[in-house]
Design an enzyme around this catalytic site. Structure first.
Site, mmCIF file in Angstrom:
data_model
loop_
_atom_site.group_PDB
_atom_site.id
_atom_site.type_symbol
_atom_site.label_atom_id
_atom_site.label_comp_id
_atom_site.label_asym_id
_atom_site.label_seq_id
_atom_site.Cartn_x
_atom_site.Cartn_y
_atom_site.Cartn_z
ATOM 1 C CG ASP A 1 -1.924 -1.085 1.251
ATOM 2 O OD1 ASP A 1 -2.183 -1.663 0.186
ATOM 3 O OD2 ASP A 1 -2.463 -1.368 2.340
ATOM 4 C CE1 TYR A 2 1.520 8.115 -1.394
ATOM 5 C CE2 TYR A 2 0.255 8.201 0.642
ATOM 6 C CZ TYR A 2 1.071 8.813 -0.282
ATOM 7 O OH TYR A 2 1.444 10.129 -0.107
#
Length: 270
Positions: free
Chosen positions: A59-60
């Protein structure tokens, strides 16, 4: 923020991804990507002159070990390991509140959260049978240390995803009442004070036939003064801050040792 290469050979480049960075992007104006830091902006596209194959996702907001293949053959080889669940992945996280267990298995299925008003969110299904759109998911949790972050109860844990569903660790932790510190999405946009989300992919083991790649980063949180200055330790259950101690912990969670530990299972209730 720099992207550090941990390992590189003819087939793979493995990096330590910073938090708050995309892996790649189709928007040519987006420069905050791993691809931009280690290769050309379009390196994730098949039309690139030197395409890279992002066989794994983070994920970011998640930092840590990220494996990237340099060619299709290498991508297929590591892809089979992920599909057959032969890889071993270990994450460190800081959770809100103190745990009522030492080790736990979370076995709630995960599906898309249709009530999230357009936001990209997943949800755990705690009733059996789960809807057909939900997929079985399994996370193992081991408590490492209890303490307080900015005066609020918190716990450092080791997480091992047995399956690999979208947002699995974040959803499972939130579902049992222990949202990851700094998780803006799964705290309903309330946990905004921390400077990052405290989830880090610390170790990845890839057992290829000819050799095993065992890649590990340094301890990610206590080397960050923004975190360390706000943490007050109360009790350390396992030593984990050196690479050697962390490997020993991975053995504990792999073998699912529960002797002398408070064990809890979170699963469907008939």
């Amino acid at each position: 923020m720099a992207v550090t290469k941990i390992h590189e050979d003819d087939d793979y480049v493995i990096v330590n991804k910073p938090f708050d960075m995309f892996i790649n992007a189709n928007d040519e104006n987006e420069k905050n990507t791993v691809a931009c830091h280690i290769a050309s902006h379009d390196s994730h596209l098949s039309t690139s002159l030197n395409p890279l194959h992002f066989v794994q996702r983070l994920d970011y907001s998640t930092s840590g070990v990220l494996c990237i293949a340099k060619n299709k053959k290498a991508a297929a080889r590591v892809g089979r390991l992920f599909e057959k669940r032969l890889t071993r992945k270990y994450y460190m996280a800081v959770l809100r509140r103190h745990l009522q267990f030492d080790v736990a298995d979370i076995k709630y299925a995960i599906g898309v959260d249709e009530s999230s008003d357009g936001a990209h969110r997943m949800r755990a299904v705690r009733a059996a049978p789960p809807p057909c759109a939900a997929r079985a998911a399994h996370t193992r949790v081991l408590a490492l240390e209890s303490g307080a972050y900015c005066g609020q109860p918190a716990s450092v844990v080791l997480l091992k995803p047995i399956t690999g569903r979208t947002h699995q660790l974040r959803v499972h932790c939130t579902t049992i009442g222990h949202t990851i510190l700094g998780d803006y999405t799964y705290s309903n946009r309330e946990d905004t004070a921390p400077h990052r989300m405290f989830l880090h992919a610390t170790r990845l083991v890839l057992p290829f036939q000819n050799k095993t790649l065992d890649i590990q980063t340094e301890e990610p949180f206590f080397t960050d003064q923004q975190f360390a200055s706000k943490w007050e330790s109360e009790k350390v259950f396992f030593k984990y801050r050196s690479k050697e101690d962390f490997v020993s912990l991975c053995d504990v969670i792999d073998e699912n040792r529960v002797d002398g530990l408070r064990y809890q299972e979170f699963c469907f209730q008939e």
